[in-house]
Design a protein around this motif. Structure first.
Motif, PDB file in Angstrom:
ATOM      1  N   GLU A 147       0.825  -1.213   0.000  1.00 50.45           N
ATOM      2  CA  GLU A 147       0.000   0.000   0.000  1.00 50.45           C
ATOM      3  C   GLU A 147       0.858   1.262   0.000  1.00 50.45           C
ATOM      4  O   GLU A 147       0.566   2.218  -0.720  1.00 50.45           O
ATOM      5  CB  GLU A 147      -0.931   0.009   1.216  1.00 50.45           C
ATOM      6  N   ALA A 148       1.934   1.264   0.780  1.00 49.98           N
ATOM      7  CA  ALA A 148       2.810   2.433   0.863  1.00 49.98           C
ATOM      8  C   ALA A 148       3.468   2.745  -0.482  1.00 49.98           C
ATOM      9  O   ALA A 148       3.762   3.901  -0.776  1.00 49.98           O
ATOM     10  CB  ALA A 148       3.879   2.216   1.931  1.00 49.98           C
ATOM     11  N   LYS A 149       3.673   1.732  -1.303  1.00 54.65           N
ATOM     12  CA  LYS A 149       4.298   1.920  -2.627  1.00 54.65           C
ATOM     13  C   LYS A 149       3.262   2.127  -3.736  1.00 54.65           C
ATOM     14  O   LYS A 149       3.615   2.191  -4.908  1.00 54.65           O
ATOM     15  CB  LYS A 149       5.176   0.713  -2.971  1.00 54.65           C
ATOM     16  N   GLY A 150       1.984   2.208  -3.376  1.00 53.71           N
ATOM     17  CA  GLY A 150       0.945   2.509  -4.356  1.00 53.71           C
ATOM     18  C   GLY A 150       0.360   1.315  -5.084  1.00 53.71           C
ATOM     19  O   GLY A 150      -0.371   1.482  -6.059  1.00 53.71           O
ATOM     20  N   PHE A 151       0.646   0.108  -4.624  1.00 51.95           N
ATOM     21  CA  PHE A 151       0.066  -1.095  -5.222  1.00 51.95           C
ATOM     22  C   PHE A 151      -1.272  -1.400  -4.562  1.00 51.95           C
ATOM     23  O   PHE A 151      -1.531  -0.985  -3.433  1.00 51.95           O
ATOM     24  CB  PHE A 151       0.990  -2.300  -5.016  1.00 51.95           C
ATOM     25  N   ASP A 152      -2.107  -2.154  -5.248  1.00 54.62           N
ATOM     26  CA  ASP A 152      -3.410  -2.571  -4.720  1.00 54.62           C
ATOM     27  C   ASP A 152      -3.233  -3.869  -3.933  1.00 54.62           C
ATOM     28  O   ASP A 152      -2.923  -4.911  -4.515  1.00 54.62           O
ATOM     29  CB  ASP A 152      -4.383  -2.786  -5.883  1.00 54.62           C
ATOM     30  N   PRO A 153      -3.440  -3.853  -2.615  1.00 54.71           N
ATOM     31  CA  PRO A 153      -3.267  -5.076  -1.822  1.00 54.71           C
ATOM     32  C   PRO A 153      -4.254  -6.181  -2.190  1.00 54.71           C
ATOM     33  O   PRO A 153      -4.015  -7.349  -1.894  1.00 54.71           O
ATOM     34  CB  PRO A 153      -3.455  -4.615  -0.380  1.00 54.71           C
ATOM     35  N   GLU A 154      -5.341  -5.824  -2.875  1.00 52.67           N
ATOM     36  CA  GLU A 154      -6.304  -6.845  -3.311  1.00 52.67           C
ATOM     37  C   GLU A 154      -5.739  -7.719  -4.432  1.00 52.67           C
ATOM     38  O   GLU A 154      -6.268  -8.786  -4.709  1.00 52.67           O
ATOM     39  CB  GLU A 154      -7.601  -6.183  -3.789  1.00 52.67           C
ATOM     40  N   LYS A 155      -4.669  -7.268  -5.075  1.00 55.96           N
ATOM     41  CA  LYS A 155      -4.062  -8.023  -6.178  1.00 55.96           C
ATOM     42  C   LYS A 155      -2.895  -8.900  -5.725  1.00 55.96           C
ATOM     43  O   LYS A 155      -2.174  -9.443  -6.550  1.00 55.96           O
ATOM     44  CB  LYS A 155      -3.601  -7.067  -7.277  1.00 55.96           C
ATOM     45  N   ILE A 156      -2.715  -9.045  -4.430  1.00 53.50           N
ATOM     46  CA  ILE A 156      -1.648  -9.903  -3.916  1.00 53.50           C
ATOM     47  C   ILE A 156      -1.994 -11.362  -4.204  1.00 53.50           C
ATOM     48  O   ILE A 156      -3.110 -11.808  -3.971  1.00 53.50           O
ATOM     49  CB  ILE A 156      -1.436  -9.688  -2.403  1.00 53.50           C
ATOM     50  N   VAL A 157      -1.006 -12.089  -4.718  1.00 50.42           N
ATOM     51  CA  VAL A 157      -1.146 -13.516  -4.998  1.00 50.42           C
ATOM     52  C   VAL A 157      -0.312 -14.271  -3.967  1.00 50.42           C
ATOM     53  O   VAL A 157       0.846 -13.919  -3.725  1.00 50.42           O
ATOM     54  CB  VAL A 157      -0.645 -13.849  -6.422  1.00 50.42           C
ATOM     55  N   ILE A 158      -0.905 -15.302  -3.381  1.00 51.68           N
ATOM     56  CA  ILE A 158      -0.195 -16.148  -2.415  1.00 51.68           C
ATOM     57  C   ILE A 158      -0.111 -17.545  -3.024  1.00 51.68           C
ATOM     58  O   ILE A 158      -1.102 -18.275  -3.051  1.00 51.68           O
ATOM     59  CB  ILE A 158      -0.904 -16.182  -1.051  1.00 51.68           C
ATOM     60  N   PRO A 159       1.067 -17.918  -3.532  1.00 51.68           N
ATOM     61  CA  PRO A 159       1.189 -19.220  -4.194  1.00 51.68           C
ATOM     62  C   PRO A 159       1.259 -20.372  -3.199  1.00 51.68           C
ATOM     63  O   PRO A 159       1.651 -20.197  -2.040  1.00 51.68           O
ATOM     64  CB  PRO A 159       2.500 -19.097  -4.968  1.00 51.68           C
ATOM     65  N   THR A 160       0.890 -21.562  -3.675  1.00 53.81           N
ATOM     66  CA  THR A 160       1.073 -22.791  -2.914  1.00 53.81           C
ATOM     67  C   THR A 160       2.548 -23.139  -2.977  1.00 53.81           C
ATOM     68  O   THR A 160       3.168 -23.043  -4.036  1.00 53.81           O
ATOM     69  CB  THR A 160       0.241 -23.931  -3.546  1.00 53.81           C
TER      70      THR A 160
END
Length: 176
Positions: free
Chosen positions: A153-166
């Motif tokens: 968020e601090a760098k301006g990215f959307d936290p909803e687009k975070i991918v958590i791989p297996t």
């Protein structure tokens, strides 16, 4: 395929650069061993299918300070080992590798054995920024993930687009 290679390549480079003691002003760290891509996001659309599974990355410090990273990937229905060697440069915290033009900026997570990485590279001729959470163990760590979300968020990215791989140790294909 090229996108997947660049994503993995940038992860390897980011992990390796995150351990350069001269870049952080810290004492040298023992970087040998396994590292895991725990979460990532990008300013460009990246196929979530390509990021569903993350394989362990084995790191090794080579003679002269160069760094080697190995992982396995599924390529065209086959498991292939990928090795990336980065040559140490005179500029603190910078390594070079043929075929990858990138910049990696890192901060230590508040959580031990985790780094938040801000990566810049190029995919299909377009500049791409990615942020990644790397850790020494494959287990999900909520505190490290929260720290990562705050950095995103601090760098301006959307936290909803975070991918958590297996997480997996190595590539394996179901060969029926």
């Amino acid at each position: 395929m090229r996108t997947l290679f660049l994503i993995v390549g940038l992860s390897l480079v980011a992990t390796l650069q995150a351990h350069n003691p001269s870049a952080s002003g810290e004492e040298p760290l023992d970087v040998s061993g396994k590292w895991y891509l725990k979460a990532m996001t990008s300013d460009q659309e990246v196929s979530r299918k390509e990021l569903e599974v993350a394989h362990a990355i084995a790191l090794k410090v080579l003679e002269g300070g160069d760094l080697e990273a190995k992982t396995t990937l599924a390529v065209n229905g086959q498991c292939r080992e990928m090795t990336l060697v980065l040559q140490k440069t005179k500029e603190p915290g910078k390594y070079v590798s043929s075929g990858l033009e990138d910049a990696i900026h890192f901060t230590r997570s508040r959580v031990q054995d985790h780094y938040v990485l801000d990566c810049e590279g190029e995919i299909h001729g377009e500049k791409v920024r990615m942020m990644k959470l790397m850790g020494r163990d494959p287990e999900e760590n909520q505190e490290a993930l929260e720290d990562f979300k705050n950095a995103v968020e601090a760098k301006g990215f959307d936290p909803e687009k975070i991918v958590i791989p297996t997480q997996t140790e190595a590539c394996s294909l179901d060969m029926d």
